[in-house]
Design an enzyme around this catalytic site. Structure first.
Site, short mmCIF file in Angstrom:
data_model
loop_
_atom_site.label_atom_id
_atom_site.label_comp_id
_atom_site.label_asym_id
_atom_site.label_seq_id
_atom_site.Cartn_x
_atom_site.Cartn_y
_atom_site.Cartn_z
N LYS A 10 0.85 -1.19 0.00
CA LYS A 10 0.00 0.00 0.00
C LYS A 10 0.89 1.24 0.00
O LYS A 10 1.91 1.28 0.69
CB LYS A 10 -0.89 0.01 1.24
N ASP A 138 -5.78 0.32 8.36
CA ASP A 138 -5.64 0.07 6.92
C ASP A 138 -6.39 -1.18 6.47
O ASP A 138 -6.36 -1.52 5.29
CB ASP A 138 -4.16 -0.10 6.55
#
Length: 296
Positions: A10, A138
């Protein structure tokens, strides 16, 4: 019941962080994308639920009984009625740990996708996302690996504007950056940002246009992270001097930085030069976008 899943790195293209609330959590606004490099998770039948590690960064997680992959499996199993066939999970850990790349959350997302297929194919996307969100800030975004605007604590998701596939290079100077430590230093500095999402077009037509717009944004954790790990500042300073770099910024709470480049060729040139000049750094040429295909 065999299967594999990709757990992409990410990258926070921008990360705006506000002052902590009464609950101690910081509100944020962040545009997240995913790289075509990452970890890989494999699933196979086993005599009991088991978890094994391999790969260049496996040692960094060895002995960690609270690994997010295990927690994801336990959370999914705990919400199902009746027993399920035991499975073995093997994580090929290719991403550095404590690197601002959401590796643990992405690994957990890959585990949830694989285990739903094996244990509960009837489970809805919303139910699976709720489990992922409970695993960390996340978690929900990393479940699907698609570009998204994250707000709140990271759990409020809206689709990202249209984005080009971005040639890029990821660079980690080989030092960990504890998320808790970085946020603690941010609180000590007392410098917080506006977390209202900045105005965005419906779509960015090119990586050059995107980089220009991102230059007006920021990562509010960058100064705090550099205070803990000055090597991050060294990476950013080196990248600022490279001709191929359209934009250089730290991702997440660090220590990984990314450089956007005009083309794959220029990204490859930059990566090769950095690998030659700084063999102690972890350097990977990649493309940013997502979602990326699962392994065959």
């Amino acid at each position: 019941m065999f299967g594999q899943a990709f757990a992409p790195a990410k990258v926070n293209l921008f990360l705006h962080v506000g002052a902590p609330g009464d609950d101690g959590y910081h509100p944020l606004s962040s545009l997240l994308v995913f790289a075509d490099v990452g970890d890989r998770l494999s699933l196979a039948p086993a005599d009991a639920l088991e978890f094994r590690l391999s790969g260049p960064f496996a040692e960094s997680l060895s002995g960690e009984g609270d690994n997010l992959v295990v927690r994801a499996a336990q959370a999914l199993l705990g919400g199902l009625r009746g027993p399920r066939a035991p499975v073995g999970l093997m994580l090929d850990k290719a991403l550095p740990v404590a690197a601002g790349l959401g590796g643990g959350s992405s690994d957990a997302g890959a585990a949830l996708r694989l285990l739903r297929r094996a244990w509960a194919p009837e489970l809805s996307d919303d139910a699976l996302q709720a489990i992922a969100a409970d695993l960390g800030a996340d978690g929900a975004a990393c479940l699907w690996g698609a570009p998204v605007l994250a707000e709140g604590r990271g759990e409020v998701l809206t689709p990202a504007p249209g984005l080009p596939v971005c040639p890029a290079v990821l660079i980690n100077p080989g030092v960990p950056a504890s998320t808790a430590g970085v946020y603690g230093r941010l609180d000590a500095l007392g410098v917080f940002g506006d977390v209202a999402p900045p105005p965005m077009p419906e779509a960015f037509e090119s990586v050059e246009e995107l980089a220009g717009w991102l230059s007006l944004q920021r990562n509010d954790l960058e100064a705090a992270a550099i205070g803990i790990a000055p090597e991050i500042g060294d990476v950013l300073a080196d990248l600022a001097a490279e001709p191929e770099v359209l934009l250089a910024r730290m991702s997440g709470s660090g220590a990984t930085c990314f450089a956007l480049c005009p083309s794959d060729i220029e990204a490859e040139q930059l990566a090769e030069r950095l690998e030659s000049l700084r063999p102690d750094w972890w350097v990977r040429r990649c493309r940013l976008g997502g979602p990326w295909p699962e392994p065959a």
